[in-house]
Motif scaffolding. Structure first.
Motif, short mmCIF file in Angstrom:
data_model
loop_
_atom_site.label_atom_id
_atom_site.label_comp_id
_atom_site.label_asym_id
_atom_site.label_seq_id
_atom_site.Cartn_x
_atom_site.Cartn_y
_atom_site.Cartn_z
N ASN A 2 34.61 40.82 18.75
CA ASN A 2 33.95 39.56 19.08
C ASN A 2 33.55 39.61 20.55
O ASN A 2 33.56 40.69 21.16
CB ASN A 2 34.86 38.36 18.76
CG ASN A 2 36.21 38.44 19.47
OD1 ASN A 2 36.31 38.95 20.59
ND2 ASN A 2 37.25 37.95 18.83
N SER A 43 35.13 38.79 23.08
CA SER A 43 36.25 39.01 23.98
C SER A 43 36.92 40.36 23.82
O SER A 43 37.66 40.79 24.71
CB SER A 43 37.31 37.91 23.77
OG SER A 43 36.75 36.63 23.98
N ARG A 83 41.62 35.97 26.04
CA ARG A 83 41.32 35.40 24.74
C ARG A 83 42.05 36.09 23.60
O ARG A 83 41.78 35.83 22.44
CB ARG A 83 39.81 35.46 24.47
CG ARG A 83 38.94 34.78 25.52
CD ARG A 83 39.08 33.29 25.50
NE ARG A 83 38.56 32.68 24.28
CZ ARG A 83 38.61 31.37 24.03
NH1 ARG A 83 39.18 30.55 24.89
NH2 ARG A 83 38.11 30.90 22.90
N THR A 130 43.59 37.27 18.14
CA THR A 130 42.41 36.87 18.90
C THR A 130 42.12 35.39 18.70
O THR A 130 42.13 34.89 17.57
CB THR A 130 41.18 37.68 18.47
OG1 THR A 130 40.81 37.35 17.13
CG2 THR A 130 41.46 39.18 18.56
N ARG A 131 41.84 34.71 19.79
CA ARG A 131 41.51 33.28 19.71
C ARG A 131 40.15 33.06 19.05
O ARG A 131 39.93 32.04 18.39
CB ARG A 131 41.53 32.66 21.11
CG ARG A 131 41.25 31.17 21.13
CD ARG A 131 41.35 30.61 22.53
NE ARG A 131 42.72 30.65 23.00
CZ ARG A 131 43.61 29.68 22.78
NH1 ARG A 131 43.27 28.63 22.05
NH2 ARG A 131 44.82 29.76 23.26
N ASP A 132 39.25 34.00 19.21
CA ASP A 132 37.90 33.87 18.63
C ASP A 132 37.80 34.70 17.36
O ASP A 132 38.40 35.77 17.26
CB ASP A 132 36.85 34.36 19.65
CG ASP A 132 37.00 33.67 20.99
OD1 ASP A 132 36.97 32.44 21.01
OD2 ASP A 132 37.17 34.37 22.01
#
Length: 374
Positions: free
Chosen positions: A85, A87, A262, A349-351
């Protein structure tokens, strides 16, 4: 700072503490925010939260066998991207021999995990010997190359536009999990001195996902000395001494190894299984409310999974409950295993992550069905 809405309450039949003394015949599921760091509720269900009979669509859990990726580029910058992604980018590099050029990643710090093999890494800061089970953190724009007599299989995790840091260890102190004193840095040793030369040298650089090249009339790995607190570091999983509790199953966040803005990277290493008869003895069912989860299996038998072997990777997108497989849950309930032997790398991962085309031919299509009771 966030001020979460907080009103601890209890409804119906529930345990007094999370993951301890579950009501008979129930299955606990944690609904949490901020990836085990935020507010959470333990829900008690009459049926396993993973008891679906079918699963379709982009949320489905996925598994891949990276052992079948046979692409072996001579440059880590050309290693196939598996998922990513904005990040992070996750790659797998398989290589054997002596790199004939240097590389730099201008897009972010690189984390290398040596799943198979080892060798000699030469970089701006000196020489570092690497072996199976090593993490190596390469600060952004570090110039480096690898020499190896055996085939290596390296999981590469880029902190895009970011840097790796160590997790805060709170009440347990700075020496817990691993003492920073075990972090090794490259040395300007005899091996480093021997690789210096005045011959033309190519340096390939990745910037914004594009490859560039610079040619020098000499080897730019020519340092005569350095001082400071920025350098590549090496950590082997064998130097990780995990937090343990015989009366309470600790969340994955207790096994954090590297932190980026992130996402986080955790390492699961062998440890005793909880011995208290009232304590949950394996990862609890949980819902990923804010994070996607990736698990790379390095060695051993992952004690909450069936039909998973070293070199595989699983991907659990945010938005559905997951947890132990039925057979693993049954074994844990009987306390048949007294300790774990697995080593695994987890990337949270946050995203949301995108799974790339390189994974098309190595997916285990039946993974979502593996939670069905046999």
């Amino acid at each position: 700072m966030k001020n979460w809405i907080s009103f601890p309450k209890v409804e119906g039949t529930a345990s007094r503490q999370a993951h301890v003394r579950l009501p008979a015949g129930t299955y606990e599921r944690e609904l949490g925010r901020e990836g085990f760091f935020g507010p959470a509720t333990q829900m008690h269900h009459a049926h396993p939260p993973t008891g679906w009979t079918s699963f379709d669509g982009p949320l489905r859990p996925r598994a891949f066998d990276l052992n079948h990726l046979d692409h072996m580029p001579n440059s880590p910058l050309e290693a196939p991207a598996l998922m990513g992604n904005g990040s992070t980018q996750v790659r797998l590099w398989r290589f054997k021999g002596r790199m004939d050029h240097l590389v730099r990643n201008a897009d972010g710090d690189d984390l290398l995990f040596f799943h198979q093999g080892g060798g000699h890494l030469y970089c701006d800061y000196g020489h570092l010997e690497v072996r199976e089970g090593d993490y190596v953190v390469l600060p952004r724009n570090t110039c480096w190359r690898l020499e190896t007599d055996e085939a290596v299989m390296v999981l590469m995790v880029e902190a895009t536009g970011d840097a790796y840091k160590l997790p805060h260890k709170g009440l347990v102190g700075t020496h817990a999990i691993f003492d920073p004193a075990v972090l090794d840095v490259p040395a300007l040793d005899d091996a480093f001195q021997a690789q210096k030369h005045e011959r033309e040298t190519l340096v390939r650089v990745k910037k914004r996902g594009q490859l560039c090249a610079m040619t020098y009339p000499f080897n730019p790995l020519d340092a005569v000395g350095w001082h400071g607190d920025l350098a590549p570091v090496r950590l082997n999983w064998r130097d990780i001494r995990p937090l343990m509790s015989h009366r309470y199953h600790l969340p994955p966040s207790a096994h954090s190894t590297w932190i980026a803005g992130r996402f986080i990277v955790c390492t699961f290493v062998p440890r005793p299984i909880e011995s208290d008869p009232e304590a949950l003895k394996l990862p609890y069912y949980h819902s990923n409310e804010d994070f996607d989860e990736v698990l790379f299996y390095h060695r051993g038998q992952f004690f909450s999974r069936d039909n998973i072997h070293p070199g595989m990777v699983t991907y659990h997108p945010s938005g559905f409950p997951h947890g132990p497989h039925p057979k693993a849950y049954e074994v844990a309930q009987k306390f048949e295993r007294k300790e774990t032997d697995e080593v695994a790398v987890m990337i949270d991962t946050r995203d949301p992550l995108d799974v790339y085309q390189a994974m098309d031919g190595v997916e285990w299509g039946g993974y979502a069905d593996s939670w069905k009771a046999k």
